[in-house]
Scaffold this motif. Sequence first.
Motif, PDB file in Angstrom:
ATOM      1  N   ASN A 254      -5.419   1.003  -8.924  1.00 50.01           N
ATOM      2  CA  ASN A 254      -4.431   0.218  -8.198  1.00 50.01           C
ATOM      3  C   ASN A 254      -5.028  -0.419  -6.948  1.00 50.01           C
ATOM      4  OD1 ASN A 254      -1.909   0.736  -9.750  1.00 50.01           O
ATOM      5  ND2 ASN A 254      -2.349   2.862  -9.208  1.00 50.01           N
ATOM      6  N   CYS A 255      -4.362  -1.465  -6.479  1.00 49.28           N
ATOM      7  CA  CYS A 255      -4.724  -2.142  -5.233  1.00 49.28           C
ATOM      8  C   CYS A 255      -3.669  -1.787  -4.188  1.00 49.28           C
ATOM      9  CB  CYS A 255      -4.752  -3.651  -5.431  1.00 49.28           C
ATOM     10  SG  CYS A 255      -5.831  -4.193  -6.761  1.00 49.28           S
ATOM     11  N   ALA A 256      -4.113  -1.651  -2.939  1.00 49.74           N
ATOM     12  CA  ALA A 256      -3.159  -1.255  -1.906  1.00 49.74           C
ATOM     13  C   ALA A 256      -3.443  -1.985  -0.600  1.00 49.74           C
ATOM     14  CB  ALA A 256      -3.211   0.251  -1.686  1.00 49.74           C
ATOM     15  N   HIS A 257      -2.416  -2.624  -0.082  1.00 49.52           N
ATOM     16  CA  HIS A 257      -2.476  -3.299   1.221  1.00 49.52           C
ATOM     17  C   HIS A 257      -1.957  -2.327   2.276  1.00 49.52           C
ATOM     18  CE1 HIS A 257      -1.860  -5.968   4.517  1.00 49.52           C
ATOM     19  NE2 HIS A 257      -0.567  -6.141   4.322  1.00 49.52           N
ATOM     20  N   PRO A 258      -2.805  -1.929   3.250  1.00 50.60           N
ATOM     21  CA  PRO A 258      -2.370  -0.925   4.221  1.00 50.60           C
ATOM     22  C   PRO A 258      -1.426  -1.456   5.283  1.00 50.60           C
ATOM     23  CG  PRO A 258      -4.578  -1.676   4.752  1.00 50.60           C
ATOM     24  CD  PRO A 258      -4.209  -2.328   3.444  1.00 50.60           C
ATOM     25  N   GLY A 259      -1.332  -2.788   5.400  1.00 51.82           N
ATOM     26  CA  GLY A 259      -0.573  -3.393   6.478  1.00 51.82           C
ATOM     27  C   GLY A 259      -1.517  -4.038   7.482  1.00 51.82           C
ATOM     28  N   PHE A 260      -0.947  -4.676   8.487  1.00 58.62           N
ATOM     29  CA  PHE A 260      -1.731  -5.342   9.530  1.00 58.62           C
ATOM     30  C   PHE A 260      -2.078  -4.298  10.589  1.00 58.62           C
ATOM     31  CE2 PHE A 260      -1.676  -8.987  12.873  1.00 58.62           C
ATOM     32  CZ  PHE A 260      -3.071  -9.049  12.825  1.00 58.62           C
ATOM     33  N   VAL A 261      -3.295  -3.751  10.495  1.00 55.90           N
ATOM     34  CA  VAL A 261      -3.673  -2.568  11.257  1.00 55.90           C
ATOM     35  C   VAL A 261      -4.586  -2.932  12.428  1.00 55.90           C
ATOM     36  CG1 VAL A 261      -4.752  -0.277  11.102  1.00 55.90           C
ATOM     37  CG2 VAL A 261      -3.475  -1.189   9.153  1.00 55.90           C
ATOM     38  N   LYS A 262      -4.469  -2.205  13.515  1.00 56.79           N
ATOM     39  CA  LYS A 262      -5.329  -2.373  14.692  1.00 56.79           C
ATOM     40  C   LYS A 262      -6.706  -1.784  14.392  1.00 56.79           C
ATOM     41  CE  LYS A 262      -1.327  -1.747  17.728  1.00 56.79           C
ATOM     42  NZ  LYS A 262      -0.686  -0.860  18.727  1.00 56.79           N
ATOM     43  N   LYS A 283      -0.864   7.438   0.039  1.00 55.67           N
ATOM     44  CA  LYS A 283       0.304   7.537  -0.842  1.00 55.67           C
ATOM     45  C   LYS A 283      -0.034   7.035  -2.244  1.00 55.67           C
ATOM     46  CE  LYS A 283       5.130   6.008  -1.270  1.00 55.67           C
ATOM     47  NZ  LYS A 283       6.238   5.230  -0.624  1.00 55.67           N
ATOM     48  N   VAL A 284      -0.808   5.958  -2.330  1.00 57.83           N
ATOM     49  CA  VAL A 284      -1.200   5.403  -3.630  1.00 57.83           C
ATOM     50  C   VAL A 284      -2.254   6.302  -4.287  1.00 57.83           C
ATOM     51  CG1 VAL A 284      -2.156   3.394  -4.812  1.00 57.83           C
ATOM     52  CG2 VAL A 284      -0.638   3.081  -2.852  1.00 57.83           C
ATOM     53  N   ALA A 285      -3.174   6.832  -3.489  1.00 55.20           N
ATOM     54  CA  ALA A 285      -4.217   7.708  -4.033  1.00 55.20           C
ATOM     55  C   ALA A 285      -3.635   8.972  -4.638  1.00 55.20           C
ATOM     56  CB  ALA A 285      -5.211   8.068  -2.931  1.00 55.20           C
ATOM     57  N   TYR A 296      -0.138  -3.493  -7.645  1.00 58.28           N
ATOM     58  CA  TYR A 296      -0.419  -3.821  -6.247  1.00 58.28           C
ATOM     59  C   TYR A 296       0.649  -3.166  -5.385  1.00 58.28           C
ATOM     60  CZ  TYR A 296      -0.607  -6.652  -1.954  1.00 58.28           C
ATOM     61  OH  TYR A 296      -0.665  -7.068  -0.650  1.00 58.28           O
ATOM     62  N   PHE A 297       0.204  -2.481  -4.342  1.00 56.89           N
ATOM     63  CA  PHE A 297       1.121  -1.820  -3.428  1.00 56.89           C
ATOM     64  C   PHE A 297       0.971  -2.430  -2.038  1.00 56.89           C
ATOM     65  CE2 PHE A 297       0.746   1.116  -6.859  1.00 56.89           C
ATOM     66  CZ  PHE A 297       1.938   1.810  -6.909  1.00 56.89           C
ATOM     67  N   ALA A 298       2.088  -2.766  -1.427  1.00 55.10           N
ATOM     68  CA  ALA A 298       2.104  -3.275  -0.062  1.00 55.10           C
ATOM     69  C   ALA A 298       2.872  -2.278   0.797  1.00 55.10           C
ATOM     70  CB  ALA A 298       2.775  -4.650  -0.001  1.00 55.10           C
ATOM     71  N   MET A 299       2.206  -1.764   1.809  1.00 50.57           N
ATOM     72  CA  MET A 299       2.812  -0.792   2.710  1.00 50.57           C
ATOM     73  C   MET A 299       3.374   0.404   1.934  1.00 50.57           C
ATOM     74  SD  MET A 299       2.567  -2.462   5.677  1.00 50.57           S
ATOM     75  CE  MET A 299       3.863  -1.950   6.792  1.00 50.57           C
ATOM     76  N   GLY A 300       2.672   0.802   0.885  1.00 50.54           N
ATOM     77  CA  GLY A 300       3.069   1.978   0.118  1.00 50.54           C
ATOM     78  C   GLY A 300       4.063   1.744  -0.988  1.00 50.54           C
ATOM     79  N   GLU A 301       4.553   0.507  -1.132  1.00 52.05           N
ATOM     80  CA  GLU A 301       5.544   0.203  -2.167  1.00 52.05           C
ATOM     81  C   GLU A 301       5.002  -0.820  -3.141  1.00 52.05           C
ATOM     82  OE1 GLU A 301       8.276   1.951  -2.289  1.00 52.05           O
ATOM     83  OE2 GLU A 301       7.823   2.945  -0.380  1.00 52.05           O
ATOM     84  N   GLU A 302       5.300  -0.640  -4.430  1.00 50.26           N
ATOM     85  CA  GLU A 302       4.800  -1.562  -5.446  1.00 50.26           C
ATOM     86  C   GLU A 302       5.369  -2.962  -5.226  1.00 50.26           C
ATOM     87  OE1 GLU A 302       4.174  -1.700 -10.312  1.00 50.26           O
ATOM     88  OE2 GLU A 302       5.084   0.063  -9.360  1.00 50.26           O
ATOM     89  N   ALA A 303       4.498  -3.979  -5.367  1.00 50.04           N
ATOM     90  CA  ALA A 303       4.886  -5.349  -5.085  1.00 50.04           C
ATOM     91  C   ALA A 303       4.134  -6.283  -6.027  1.00 50.04           C
ATOM     92  CB  ALA A 303       4.568  -5.693  -3.626  1.00 50.04           C
ATOM     93  N   PRO A 304       4.544  -7.567  -6.112  1.00 51.50           N
ATOM     94  CA  PRO A 304       3.867  -8.524  -6.998  1.00 51.50           C
ATOM     95  C   PRO A 304       2.488  -8.926  -6.456  1.00 51.50           C
ATOM     96  CG  PRO A 304       6.084  -9.261  -6.425  1.00 51.50           C
ATOM     97  CD  PRO A 304       5.750  -8.140  -5.495  1.00 51.50           C
ATOM     98  N   PHE A 305       1.619  -9.368  -7.363  1.00 56.59           N
ATOM     99  CA  PHE A 305       0.293  -9.881  -6.981  1.00 56.59           C
ATOM    100  C   PHE A 305       0.370 -11.312  -6.454  1.00 56.59           C
ATOM    101  CE2 PHE A 305      -1.217  -6.430  -9.707  1.00 56.59           C
ATOM    102  CZ  PHE A 305      -2.345  -6.001  -9.021  1.00 56.59           C
TER     103      PHE A 305
END
Length: 306
Positions: A254-262, A283-285, A296-305
């Motif tokens: 799976n692919c995972a976007h962690p968010g806009f992180v510092k 969470k995805v791991a 594809y997961f965005a901020m821990g939730e499944e989302a479209p590519f």
Amino acid sequence: MEGAILPNLPNTRVAVVTGGNKGIGFEVCRQLASGGISVVLTARDEMRGGEAVERLNALGLSHVVFHQLEITDASSAAALAGFLKTRFGKLDILVNNAAVGGVEYGQEFDTNEEKFSGLDFHERVEWMLKNAREPIDSAKNSVKTNYYGTKHVIEALLPLLQASSEGRIVNVSSNYGLLRHIGSEEVRQELNDVDNLTEGRLDDLLEKFIKDFKAGELEMHGWSTKFSAYKVAKAAMNAYSRILARRHPELRVNCAHPGFVKTDMSMGSGVLTPEEGARNLVKVALLPDGGPTGAYFAMGEEAPFV
């Protein structure tokens, strides 16, 4: 510190985290290890990687060791695979976090977060877009690292993941890797057609992107003109992840976007802490057996590519 011996823990899961010496990667290592998972923290720089492990060990996380890894070097990935095979005989979780931004900022900019105080999410993103420069060498390195480097690691460690009864790959992605950031409808459709897309075709598309970049014809051919190489490399890795998931249904890929992180990559302009971003990846791991793959997961939730 490299290759330090861990106690024999036959029932313990083993994880590898690339780019684990700082930021999101360090937090992924800490959170996985806090859950009782044996973690191999990898980094390009041996001193920084060793120091990161020492910090985690000092927190009581004794099941974390360091192994050097330069993801753009296939022989380095092979050396890591050899260590894992000898020590564990398998790999349960691979988090491909190591990446580069593919842009440069002027020397007057640093990662001091105070300058972003009072700015909202969109204003922070706008600051990055305004102040980032993308020379051709940085663009090439972005594709080399973010796509081909990650692919080197996956290919080297794939047999060890297959030796696990619960092999998982988490490719750290970005909302910049979504297909909406590619202007060419033809390219978008091709990257989304995972039934017919091949690795060879991905190579062709990346080669064309670099050619168009050199010629100053990004916009003409439907590529983004801001963080262009980063977006294309992440979109290609998303597509490759979907190919891999279809090819290896026994794994969870799976692919995972962690968010806009510092982080250093965002020059400290993000809105989430590394701990928060890492939580979205962990969470995805740790998805249960039989969970999604090729997603594809965005901020821990499944989302479209797209």
